[in-house]
Scaffold this motif. Structure first.
Motif, PDB file in Angstrom:
ATOM      1  N   ARG A 145       0.832  -1.200   0.000  1.00 45.35           N
ATOM      2  CA  ARG A 145       0.000   0.000   0.000  1.00 45.35           C
ATOM      3  C   ARG A 145       0.869   1.253   0.000  1.00 45.35           C
ATOM      4  NH1 ARG A 145      -4.355   1.027  -2.416  1.00 45.35           N
ATOM      5  NH2 ARG A 145      -5.418   2.844  -1.608  1.00 45.35           N
ATOM      6  N   GLY A 146       1.957   1.212   0.774  1.00 45.52           N
ATOM      7  CA  GLY A 146       2.857   2.356   0.807  1.00 45.52           C
ATOM      8  C   GLY A 146       3.489   2.612  -0.545  1.00 45.52           C
ATOM      9  N   ALA A 147       3.876   1.539  -1.233  1.00 44.23           N
ATOM     10  CA  ALA A 147       4.471   1.688  -2.557  1.00 44.23           C
ATOM     11  C   ALA A 147       3.460   2.236  -3.550  1.00 44.23           C
ATOM     12  CB  ALA A 147       5.007   0.337  -3.031  1.00 44.23           C
ATOM     13  N   ALA A 148       2.209   1.767  -3.463  1.00 45.53           N
ATOM     14  CA  ALA A 148       1.152   2.257  -4.353  1.00 45.53           C
ATOM     15  C   ALA A 148       0.884   3.734  -4.111  1.00 45.53           C
ATOM     16  CB  ALA A 148      -0.122   1.445  -4.151  1.00 45.53           C
ATOM     17  N   THR A 149       0.872   4.130  -2.831  1.00 46.37           N
ATOM     18  CA  THR A 149       0.639   5.538  -2.487  1.00 46.37           C
ATOM     19  C   THR A 149       1.739   6.413  -3.051  1.00 46.37           C
ATOM     20  OG1 THR A 149      -0.514   4.906  -0.458  1.00 46.37           O
ATOM     21  CG2 THR A 149       0.342   7.152  -0.573  1.00 46.37           C
ATOM     22  N   LEU A 150       2.968   6.012  -2.853  1.00 45.43           N
ATOM     23  CA  LEU A 150       4.107   6.790  -3.360  1.00 45.43           C
ATOM     24  C   LEU A 150       4.048   6.898  -4.879  1.00 45.43           C
ATOM     25  CD1 LEU A 150       6.753   8.252  -2.727  1.00 45.43           C
ATOM     26  CD2 LEU A 150       7.931   6.044  -2.903  1.00 45.43           C
ATOM     27  N   PHE A 151       3.704   5.807  -5.535  1.00 44.78           N
ATOM     28  CA  PHE A 151       3.631   5.810  -6.997  1.00 44.78           C
ATOM     29  C   PHE A 151       2.539   6.771  -7.480  1.00 44.78           C
ATOM     30  CE2 PHE A 151       2.099   4.216 -11.083  1.00 44.78           C
ATOM     31  CZ  PHE A 151       3.279   4.094 -11.794  1.00 44.78           C
ATOM     32  N   ALA A 152       1.379   6.758  -6.817  1.00 36.48           N
ATOM     33  CA  ALA A 152       0.277   7.640  -7.215  1.00 36.48           C
ATOM     34  C   ALA A 152       0.672   9.101  -7.057  1.00 36.48           C
ATOM     35  CB  ALA A 152      -0.969   7.333  -6.385  1.00 36.48           C
ATOM     36  N   VAL A 153       1.297   9.430  -5.948  1.00 43.26           N
ATOM     37  CA  VAL A 153       1.694  10.818  -5.680  1.00 43.26           C
ATOM     38  C   VAL A 153       2.730  11.298  -6.687  1.00 43.26           C
ATOM     39  CG1 VAL A 153       2.835  12.316  -4.005  1.00 43.26           C
ATOM     40  CG2 VAL A 153       1.108  10.689  -3.235  1.00 43.26           C
ATOM     41  N   GLN A 154       3.615  10.421  -7.082  1.00 43.12           N
ATOM     42  CA  GLN A 154       4.704  10.809  -7.981  1.00 43.12           C
ATOM     43  C   GLN A 154       4.309  10.825  -9.456  1.00 43.12           C
ATOM     44  OE1 GLN A 154       7.775   7.972  -6.982  1.00 43.12           O
ATOM     45  NE2 GLN A 154       8.635   9.269  -5.347  1.00 43.12           N
ATOM     46  N   ASN A 155       3.243  10.120  -9.818  1.00 42.21           N
ATOM     47  CA  ASN A 155       2.972   9.917 -11.238  1.00 42.21           C
ATOM     48  C   ASN A 155       1.624  10.422 -11.737  1.00 42.21           C
ATOM     49  OD1 ASN A 155       5.278   8.037 -12.425  1.00 42.21           O
ATOM     50  ND2 ASN A 155       4.852   7.329 -10.339  1.00 42.21           N
ATOM     51  N   PHE A 156       0.729  10.840 -10.842  1.00 37.02           N
ATOM     52  CA  PHE A 156      -0.595  11.254 -11.284  1.00 37.02           C
ATOM     53  C   PHE A 156      -0.885  12.692 -10.874  1.00 37.02           C
ATOM     54  CE2 PHE A 156      -0.895   6.660 -11.333  1.00 37.02           C
ATOM     55  CZ  PHE A 156      -1.629   6.415 -12.490  1.00 37.02           C
ATOM     56  N   PRO A 157      -1.765  13.380 -11.613  1.00 45.66           N
ATOM     57  CA  PRO A 157      -2.143  14.754 -11.247  1.00 45.66           C
ATOM     58  C   PRO A 157      -2.733  14.802  -9.839  1.00 45.66           C
ATOM     59  CG  PRO A 157      -2.965  14.193 -13.434  1.00 45.66           C
ATOM     60  CD  PRO A 157      -2.439  12.922 -12.840  1.00 45.66           C
ATOM     61  N   GLU A 158      -2.603  15.930  -9.209  1.00 44.73           N
ATOM     62  CA  GLU A 158      -3.041  16.067  -7.815  1.00 44.73           C
ATOM     63  C   GLU A 158      -4.522  15.765  -7.648  1.00 44.73           C
ATOM     64  OE1 GLU A 158      -2.896  19.411  -4.212  1.00 44.73           O
ATOM     65  OE2 GLU A 158      -1.874  19.769  -6.116  1.00 44.73           O
ATOM     66  N   ASP A 159      -5.353  16.203  -8.603  1.00 40.94           N
ATOM     67  CA  ASP A 159      -6.799  15.992  -8.448  1.00 40.94           C
ATOM     68  C   ASP A 159      -7.226  14.550  -8.719  1.00 40.94           C
ATOM     69  OD1 ASP A 159      -6.375  15.954 -11.153  1.00 40.94           O
ATOM     70  OD2 ASP A 159      -8.043  17.289 -11.653  1.00 40.94           O
ATOM     71  N   ALA A 160      -6.275  13.703  -9.134  1.00 42.68           N
ATOM     72  CA  ALA A 160      -6.588  12.290  -9.373  1.00 42.68           C
ATOM     73  C   ALA A 160      -6.055  11.379  -8.275  1.00 42.68           C
ATOM     74  CB  ALA A 160      -6.010  11.852 -10.717  1.00 42.68           C
ATOM     75  N   GLN A 161      -5.132  11.883  -7.487  1.00 34.56           N
ATOM     76  CA  GLN A 161      -4.414  11.024  -6.538  1.00 34.56           C
ATOM     77  C   GLN A 161      -5.329  10.412  -5.485  1.00 34.56           C
ATOM     78  OE1 GLN A 161      -1.271  13.516  -5.005  1.00 34.56           O
ATOM     79  NE2 GLN A 161      -0.355  13.807  -7.035  1.00 34.56           N
ATOM     80  N   LEU A 162      -6.175  11.207  -4.870  1.00 30.70           N
ATOM     81  CA  LEU A 162      -6.984  10.700  -3.764  1.00 30.70           C
ATOM     82  C   LEU A 162      -7.994   9.654  -4.230  1.00 30.70           C
ATOM     83  CD1 LEU A 162      -7.571  13.960  -1.698  1.00 30.70           C
ATOM     84  CD2 LEU A 162      -6.087  12.031  -1.146  1.00 30.70           C
ATOM     85  N   THR A 163      -8.532   9.845  -5.435  1.00 31.99           N
ATOM     86  CA  THR A 163      -9.451   8.836  -5.964  1.00 31.99           C
ATOM     87  C   THR A 163      -8.741   7.501  -6.126  1.00 31.99           C
ATOM     88  OG1 THR A 163     -10.937  10.377  -7.082  1.00 31.99           O
ATOM     89  CG2 THR A 163     -10.776   8.170  -8.000  1.00 31.99           C
ATOM     90  N   LEU A 164      -7.512   7.530  -6.624  1.00 32.26           N
ATOM     91  CA  LEU A 164      -6.738   6.297  -6.768  1.00 32.26           C
ATOM     92  C   LEU A 164      -6.480   5.661  -5.410  1.00 32.26           C
ATOM     93  CD1 LEU A 164      -4.128   7.481  -9.428  1.00 32.26           C
ATOM     94  CD2 LEU A 164      -6.021   5.913  -9.805  1.00 32.26           C
ATOM     95  N   LEU A 165      -6.110   6.490  -4.448  1.00 31.81           N
ATOM     96  CA  LEU A 165      -5.751   5.966  -3.129  1.00 31.81           C
ATOM     97  C   LEU A 165      -6.957   5.432  -2.369  1.00 31.81           C
ATOM     98  CD1 LEU A 165      -3.185   8.708  -2.012  1.00 31.81           C
ATOM     99  CD2 LEU A 165      -2.723   6.475  -3.030  1.00 31.81           C
ATOM    100  N   LEU A 166      -8.149   5.973  -2.654  1.00 27.18           N
ATOM    101  CA  LEU A 166      -9.359   5.521  -1.949  1.00 27.18           C
ATOM    102  C   LEU A 166     -10.044   4.342  -2.624  1.00 27.18           C
ATOM    103  CD1 LEU A 166     -11.032   8.919  -0.914  1.00 27.18           C
ATOM    104  CD2 LEU A 166      -9.650   7.389   0.487  1.00 27.18           C
TER     105      LEU A 166
END
Length: 620
Positions: free
Chosen positions: A370-391
């Motif tokens: 989960r930590g790796a997925a979170t880091l990947f989302a933050v580093q590779n996706f636009p800010e307004d898309a990150q939380l949807t991916l993480l949730l």
């Protein structure tokens, strides 16, 4: 003995109760029934001692010739019933007006120095000052006694509820709070005016101010009904505040009973707002905003679901929209393919597909994944898309449908100016496309339903329901294609990239090619009736395919768990209504309202379809 007071109920309070019950009946859940019973119990228990005191001290009275006779602590049973029916009516109106709202979006994590401390204090100070003045009225006696007793009874409850739910009371739309206070209050003012003029109940002249809001309505009575409705709505808001906390933060409340106890509700209200997960709140807010903006039909349908299931369904939809928008809005095919690759990588990490540590060793820990997925989302996706991916609730969703969804997006990337029909060469290809971009999503929705409401379903039945959901998703995608023929043909803002989802064999039968079909749809002139008839013929064939999938899967909806059966009907029927409107227009039986190039269903009709569907009525 008389029936005057009983007739007040028969004429004025029971009919609205029946009407509101009919309107809200199909939407009512076990939690709603619990909420209504909870509020009525509190209203009756808290009002009886006060009302009994007023009657015994002669502040107000009921002539014997207007009441049936039986009393409870000196209170006529008609009056006791008034406590019940007023609470019931105001509660139902509040529930109707709040049904579309997802309450967790109004939760706020407080920080030191922000406005919320002052909002809370201002309300408390104003309430305390009014309470102090009310005590003075009672001590002074005379014409302000009744007013003082009203305020002394109501204000402590209002102060407590404000202190517990001030955020919600300040944040919720006026239509959710002020309107369910104002409408019943105005209605009861009219009833009270008539009753006072007829002598159904009488206020002692020695303890009232003599001021009237209008002829026949004492100011004390006006304030009484205003405060009682305010108390009911404040209580409902506090209840919903607690439920929102319970639903929004599973980290704090892992196990959530269908009917939370009063102790659990209080625990939720007392959870410090600084303990709220503000990323989760913001992610839910963004997901709701996407749903409102992108799909009014599914937004309406989502309101019929409840609890954590509703939140997960909205987040799932938001994920699909985020992925679709990233790919559709890419500058070129290479960038779009890059987004597909990144989405696959994110799913790989979320589902624990080969996470490596610094030494290249595979990590098995879910937390590490989960930590790796979170880091990947933050580093590779636009800010307004990150939380949807993480949730995205990957722990409750099978991974295969999500990967299939990405394959559907890859099929879209095969469309080009030189290949306007892309990968669609036959009806089987179109079925496959619909299965990937929509059947997968519908299947995932059924998975969430069965997770939250497992019941006693066998594995075989669960698989059958998911298969039916998958087919229903294809039906909805065919509807989408039939609706968007012109929009898809138009392509981007520059007119490049038009898509034709109609299989070439279907076009050939109408003596068309993908290129001539797109060219004809792009023309703004409606002079070519011959071409327009061909378009309607093709649209009718697409709709026929939609209804074929719909017919084979709709009966499975009735086998879903009871809590999700009616909401799922609404989700399906509200969208299939678009198909019905298109079919009627194609048959010359009506016209379709078009907005931004897309056929739409008027709001009133969508609401009507949803309501009748909740009652179990549907039509072909």
């Amino acid at each position: 003995m008389g029936f005057e007071y009983a007739l007040v109920h028969l004429k004025y309070t029971i009919p609205p109760a029946i009407l509101l019950s009919i309107i809200y009946g199909p939407l009512c859940t076990k939690l709603d029934l619990y909420r209504i019973a909870f509020l009525i119990t509190i209203a009756v228990v808290s009002t009886i001692p006060w009302d009994s005191y007023l009657i015994r001290t002669g502040i107000w009275s009921y002539p014997r010739n207007v009441i049936v006779g039986p009393t409870l602590f000196d209170i006529p049973l008609e009056e006791v019933f008034f406590f019940v029916i007023q609470t019931f009516n105001t509660t139902l109106l509040y529930l109707i007006l709040n049904k579309p709202i997802l309450h967790p979006v109004y939760l706020v994590k407080e920080r030191k120095g922000d406005k919320w401390l002052y909002v809370k204090l201002i309300g408390q100070v104003v309430g305390a000052l009014l309470l102090k003045q009310a005590v003075t009225f009672i001590r002074t006696g005379g014409s302000k006694t009744y007013l003082g007793l009203i305020l002394v009874w109501a204000l402590p409850f209002l102060l407590l509820l404000w202190s517990l739910a001030y955020q919600f009371l300040a944040q919720l739309p006026f239509t959710s709070t002020l309107l369910p206070i104002a409408l019943p209050t105005l209605y009861l003012w009219i009833i009270d005016t008539l009753a006072l003029k007829r002598g159904t109940w009488v206020i002692s002249t020695s303890t009232k101010t003599g001021i009237s809001l209008w002829p026949g309505l004492e100011i004390e009575e006006a304030i009484f009904f205003l405060l009682t409705n305010t108390l009911i709505v404040f209580g409902l808001v506090a209840f919903d505040n607690a439920i929102a906390v319970l639903h929004a933060f599973p980290a704090h409340f892992r196990r959530l009973p269908t009917l939370p106890s009063p102790v659990l509700l209080v625990r939720a209200l007392l959870l410090p707002s600084k303990a709220y997960d503000d990323d989760r709140i913001l992610g839910i807010q963004q997901s709701v905003a996407r749903l409102k903006r992108k799909s009014r039909s599914f937004y309406l349908a989502s309101s019929t679901f409840s609890g954590r299931l509703r939140i997960d369904l909205i987040i799932l939809y938001s994920f699909c929209r985020v992925a679709d928008d990233l790919i559709d809005n890419a500058a070129d095919a290479a960038e779009a393919q890059g987004w597909v690759k990144k989405l696959k990588q994110y799913l790989d990490l979320s589902y624990g597909e080969a996470v490596l540590d610094g030494a290249g060793n595979t990590i098995e820990s879910k937390d590490a994944n989960r930590g790796a997925a979170t880091l990947f989302a933050v580093q590779n996706f636009p800010e307004d898309a990150q939380l949807t991916l993480l949730l995205l609730p990957t722990q409750r969703l099978a991974k295969e449908p999500l990967y299939e969804l990405l394959k559907g997006f890859e099929m879209d990337l095969l469309f080009s100016s030189t290949r306007p029909s892309g990968p669609i060469k036959s009806s089987d290809d179109l079925d496959l496309y619909g299965a990937r971009v929509a059947g997968t999503v519908a299947l995932l929705c059924i998975q969430l339903v069965l997770h939250y409401h497992p019941g006693t379903l066998s594995d075989a039945k669960a698989k059958r329901l998911m298969a039916a959901g998958h087919d229903m998703g294809i039906a909805l995608q065919y509807t989408n294609i039939a609706r968007d023929l012109a929009v898809d043909a138009a392509g981007g803002a520059d007119g490049v990239g038009g898509r034709c989802y109609v299989p070439p064999p279907w076009l050939k039968k109408e003596k068309l090619t993908p290129e001539t079909f797109i060219s004809g749809l792009r023309k703004t002139s409606n002079e070519d009736d011959f071409f327009a008839k061909k378009v309607e013929t093709l649209r009718a064939r697409i709709l026929e395919r939609a209804f074929a999938f719909y017919d084979t899967s709709i009966e499975a909806v009735e086998e879903l768990p009871g809590e999700a059966r009616a909401p799922m009907r609404v989700a399906v029927e509200s969208y299939m209504q678009i198909a019905r409107e298109l079919r009627r227009a194609g048959e010359g039986k009506g016209r379709v309202k078009v907005k931004a190039g897309r056929a739409t269903v008027p709001v009133w009709k969508r609401v009507w379809v949803a309501w009748r569907t909740l009652w179990g009525r549907r039509r072909r």
